[in-house]
Scaffold this active site. Structure first.
Site, PDB file in Angstrom:
ATOM      1  N   GLY A 102      -9.928  10.544  -9.378  1.00 40.69           N
ATOM      2  CA  GLY A 102      -8.738   9.753  -9.669  1.00 40.69           C
ATOM      3  C   GLY A 102      -8.931   8.972 -10.952  1.00 40.69           C
ATOM      4  O   GLY A 102     -10.038   8.542 -11.259  1.00 40.69           O
ATOM      5  N   LYS A 301      -1.435  -4.846   4.336  1.00 44.11           N
ATOM      6  CA  LYS A 301      -1.021  -6.009   3.541  1.00 44.11           C
ATOM      7  C   LYS A 301       0.306  -5.742   2.836  1.00 44.11           C
ATOM      8  O   LYS A 301       1.109  -6.656   2.633  1.00 44.11           O
ATOM      9  CB  LYS A 301      -2.083  -6.345   2.515  1.00 44.11           C
ATOM     10  CG  LYS A 301      -2.228  -5.239   1.495  1.00 44.11           C
ATOM     11  CD  LYS A 301      -3.093  -5.554   0.347  1.00 44.11           C
ATOM     12  CE  LYS A 301      -2.911  -4.416  -0.663  1.00 44.11           C
ATOM     13  NZ  LYS A 301      -3.921  -4.391  -1.686  1.00 44.11           N
ATOM     14  N   LYS A 393       4.111   3.801  -8.114  1.00 37.36           N
ATOM     15  CA  LYS A 393       4.633   4.070  -6.770  1.00 37.36           C
ATOM     16  C   LYS A 393       4.601   2.805  -5.920  1.00 37.36           C
ATOM     17  O   LYS A 393       3.727   1.960  -6.054  1.00 37.36           O
ATOM     18  CB  LYS A 393       3.799   5.160  -6.101  1.00 37.36           C
ATOM     19  CG  LYS A 393       4.040   6.549  -6.669  1.00 37.36           C
ATOM     20  CD  LYS A 393       5.293   7.168  -6.075  1.00 37.36           C
ATOM     21  CE  LYS A 393       5.728   8.377  -6.902  1.00 37.36           C
ATOM     22  NZ  LYS A 393       7.133   8.727  -6.701  1.00 37.36           N
ATOM     23  N   GLN A 395       3.974   1.407  -2.300  1.00 34.90           N
ATOM     24  CA  GLN A 395       3.347   1.904  -1.069  1.00 34.90           C
ATOM     25  C   GLN A 395       3.832   1.217   0.201  1.00 34.90           C
ATOM     26  O   GLN A 395       3.681   1.752   1.292  1.00 34.90           O
ATOM     27  CB  GLN A 395       1.822   1.782  -1.206  1.00 34.90           C
ATOM     28  CG  GLN A 395       1.289   2.759  -2.245  1.00 34.90           C
ATOM     29  CD  GLN A 395      -0.210   2.733  -2.359  1.00 34.90           C
ATOM     30  OE1 GLN A 395      -0.803   1.682  -2.448  1.00 34.90           O
ATOM     31  NE2 GLN A 395      -0.813   3.901  -2.368  1.00 34.90           N
TER      32      GLN A 395
END
Lengths: 509, 509
Positions: A102, A301, A393, A395
């Site tokens: 990544g 969270k 993005k 989440q």
């Protein structure tokens, strides 16, 4: 050497039947039956794999018995770390090879840290490979930007990367023979990447992985952590997890930040190596023996951030946000206890716990978009994401959907009033004000009794200090009763307290 | 009836020698020797005060023995609640009379809540008295504004107060015969007010007090809580404490907020009555058996807010603030454990714990002024207070001085690196950057082992849910191993997970 038993495979649904571990509700038991060396044992020729003397039928019987004794076992089955060759064994052959899977915003910020630590290290190979999905940025390849200009022009522009961080466009090339795999990519892509790695069969059996991904999976109504996913697809020991209050750009700018590494049972040594890989003077790592707790905190969270954002959008003050945050952490606790078992208080006190929830609620993108969701009533999540996040993005909504699926599938809605009301606002058009109805009852809350409370342990350092103070007092022939003398008895000039500098002006609130 | 022994008074430095309570380090022991009725026993003619049969010399011996056995006792000595007539006894004679001592910004907001609850109550007297320091506002008396216009024109302008909240300019008139005393005033004035009340001898012996004050005292290098101060001067049982994430104007505006009541041993019933007095649909109260924990959290949060403010002033991001907040709460924990003994995890999880620290660090005036302290280098606290707070007082610096006094007097600087570095920045001209040096070490942090961690209890409700889920699974003939089947074995169309909706686009971080 014992052969694989088909019955065992049938029962366990596991890759290798040698060792089975069940965590039942009231503790965990472990039945280490047989350890089968892997095909790629050429990687550890210097290591003699112990042979166990148990017969195969004994093993089958033991496993069957285990299932009978602990039918309510609710934990995922993964082989314990002790069933794999230890990482230290690889270290004997030379520095450990690190690969990052990544290269986004957070991935590159982490790559900067890892490469800086690997540069002058005897433990880690200086060459740190980072898998980069090749794309064109300003007319050049992204790998070219990273390898020649030492900048991730697309995802972390403006930050110079260490020259030993090498971008590799092929996943298999990036991870070949890696001793340490750092997964830091959007959770949507993790399964595909792991399957590709598994298929290529290029990882030595002592490889350890760590996940820096915030997310959770669900299968048949049951929550699955991504570390479980990575470990089971790649057939590695359950990976560690790194999570914490870490806004990527601030970390890249070397503003101070902390993070928590959670490790599974038996992986303390591995966790210590991960700590050495990530710990920097401006990025301090704490290590805790609680991988599920740290991971679920990091994923959930974002759900709390949505609830906090809705309150922001309704114009509520910090009192209300603090209440949302408190109940949010309470429901994260409940979620972990319901679906994963034990939870450590220390996880919640660390960077992955409260600190991360706070950062996300007060400064995260989920919170900001949720506030706009309320203000610009009628706009959907996708539309807001496009308008506000410039390609990044969101989440929170995806995680919230998964969490709500799990809660409903297991009929435990009553344990998660905040999560469920947040879900109804986010996806079923409920009035945001209904979130506050979770708190607003006409009845007072129940009173918590001493026996229901958890007493915190006094750490050794504090206990030492207390003993020292008490003994000093004794030597001075004084006692605490003297120190806390009733002010009615003490002459006021003895009272050395700013608290008692009564002013001439009259009391005023 | 036994007479007061002068030796006992000498040893205990206490108001009444009848009962002595020592909390030693490793638990607490209680030696209830004799209970002496008070002069004002006419208040409870209907109640027969039990006579104890112990001889006075036995009592003296017992107390001496207690001191020998527990020389390291570090707790303040107050008589246990059981030595005082219970509050429920007063309730038998009619509704309880409530008086508020203080009428500032928070005092008036609380007065609004209390009066609203007392209005239609069978438990509390409808007439709620509030002591108001008389001053002139826009040509009229402040009591006149409150009693006729139902507005505290000076400290809470713009909010309508209930008509049954009555402003009384005399402290003694306001508190005469009060069953319940609510102290809500700046901590500088508490001692003077309590002495005046004690001198007037107008409180019945069953009176209970609660403190809503954020502050701490220090005497001879030892921290003294204000509840201890109030209780010992007025000769009442140790008062309860109410604290939480409560910005006064937001509470007055009936935005949702939570608060925690901490009560001492033996005062659960009293705490339940306090809960009834304060609990509103928009102001929810939790009750915990931990008065010192709740009180010290409320006082020391302002110190953490200063540290957070300094970081804000230095331009650090939320990562750093979250780290400051984490370590700040850690040092509050250590402070309570060092000087007061036991602490409940529940206190930190409640509104008085993390939630209040968060609100204060992110929205409080201490934090804002501390940020300016760094930005406008060279300006003192008094100057900034005058410029920024429009007459309100800043409690952080004063509390920080007291805390530093206590830490230095007991030579435990090594346990409080954040507090001490904050002190050096606030009062000794140190560079604000030195606060971050507390975190920045070249060595990795130590690794926390399982045996050092505190496991949280699974609440009954959660345990029930887990059992129910497990039994449902058993009835369906399924097990968790089936639910968490290895994706390598499972056909992918069975996988019902948004996590696995792999997209066609290639992985991208």
């Amino acid at each position: 050497m014992l052969q694989q038993s088909p019955r065992l495979t049938g029962i366990c649904n596991q890759r290798r039947p040698g060792t089975v571990r069940c965590n039942c509700f009231h503790g965990s038991w472990q039945s280490k039956i047989v350890t089968v060396p892997t095909a790629s044992s050429s990687y550890h020729q210097g290591f003699r794999w112990p042979r166990m003397g148990l017969r195969v039928w004994n093993a089958v019987l033991l496993v069957c018995l285990s299932f009978l004794l602990a039918p309510e076992s609710m934990e995922a089955f993964l082989r314990p770390a002790s069933a794999y060759p230890p990482l230290l064994q690889a270290l004997q052959k030379g520095p450990l090879k690190v690969s990052l899977v990544g290269s986004g915003n957070w991935g590159t910020a982490v790559g900067k840290i890892v490469a800086a630590n690997a540069k002058d290290s005897h433990i880690f190979n200086t060459d740190v490979r980072m898998w980069v999905f090749e794309e064109e940025v300003e007319g050049r390849k992204l790998t070219d930007w990273i390898n020649n200009n030492h900048e991730n022009r697309k995802y972390l522009p403006g930050f110079e990367l260490p020259s030993n961080l090498r971008a590799v466009p092929s996943l298999t090339d990036a991870c070949r023979d890696a001793d340490l795999l750092v997964f830091v990519m959007p959770h949507q892509f993790i399964e595909k990447a792991c399957r590709e790695l598994k298929k290529a069969q290029l990882l030595p059996p002592h490889t350890r992985a760590i996940s820096l991904i915030k997310g959770i999976g669900v299968r048949n109504g049951w929550p699955i952590t991504l570390t479980h996913e990575i470990g089971s697809i790649l057939d590695l020991p359950k990976p560690c997890i790194l999570s914490g209050a870490n806004v990527a750009n601030d970390v890249a700018a070397e503003n101070f930040a902390e993070a928590t590494i959670g490790h599974p049972d038996g992986e303390t040594e591995t966790a210590a190596l991960w700590q050495l890989l990530f710990d920097r003077p401006n990025f301090k790592i704490n290590v805790l023996p609680d991988v599920d707790g740290v991971e679920v905190c990091g994923a959930l969270k974002n759900v709390v951030a949505l609830a906090g954002g809705f309150c922001e959008g309704m114009g509520q003050g910090t009192n209300t946000k603090a209440a949302i945050l408190r109940l949010g952490v309470e429901e994260i606790k409940t979620f972990i206890m319901t679906f994963f078992g034990d939870l450590l208080a220390d996880t919640l006190y660390d960077s992955a716990g409260y600190a991360d929830v706070i950062t996300t609620v007060f400064g995260g993108r989920n919170s900001k978009v949720a506030a706009e969701f309320v203000r610009q009533k009628g706009k959907g999540w996708d539309e807001l994401e496009r308008e506000m996040l410039n390609g990044q993005k969101l989440q929170g909504p995806a995680t919230l959907e998964l969490v709500a699926d799990v809660i409903r599938a297991n009929e435990v809605e009553h344990l998660f009033p905040l999560f469920m009301s947040t879900y109804r606002v986010a996806f079923e058009g409920a009035d945001p004000q209904t979130i506050l109805d979770v708190f607003r009852t006409k009845q007072p809350r129940s009173i918590q009794r001493s026996e229901d409370c958890v007493k915190l342990k006094v750490p050794t350092l504090v206990q030492d200090a207390r003993n020292r103070i008490a003994s000093r007092l004794r030597k001075l022939g004084r006692s605490i009763s003297e120190l806390t003398r009733n002010p009615l008895d003490a002459p006021s000039d003895n009272v050395a307290s700013a608290n008692h500098k009564t002013e001439n002006s009259c009391p005023r609130n």
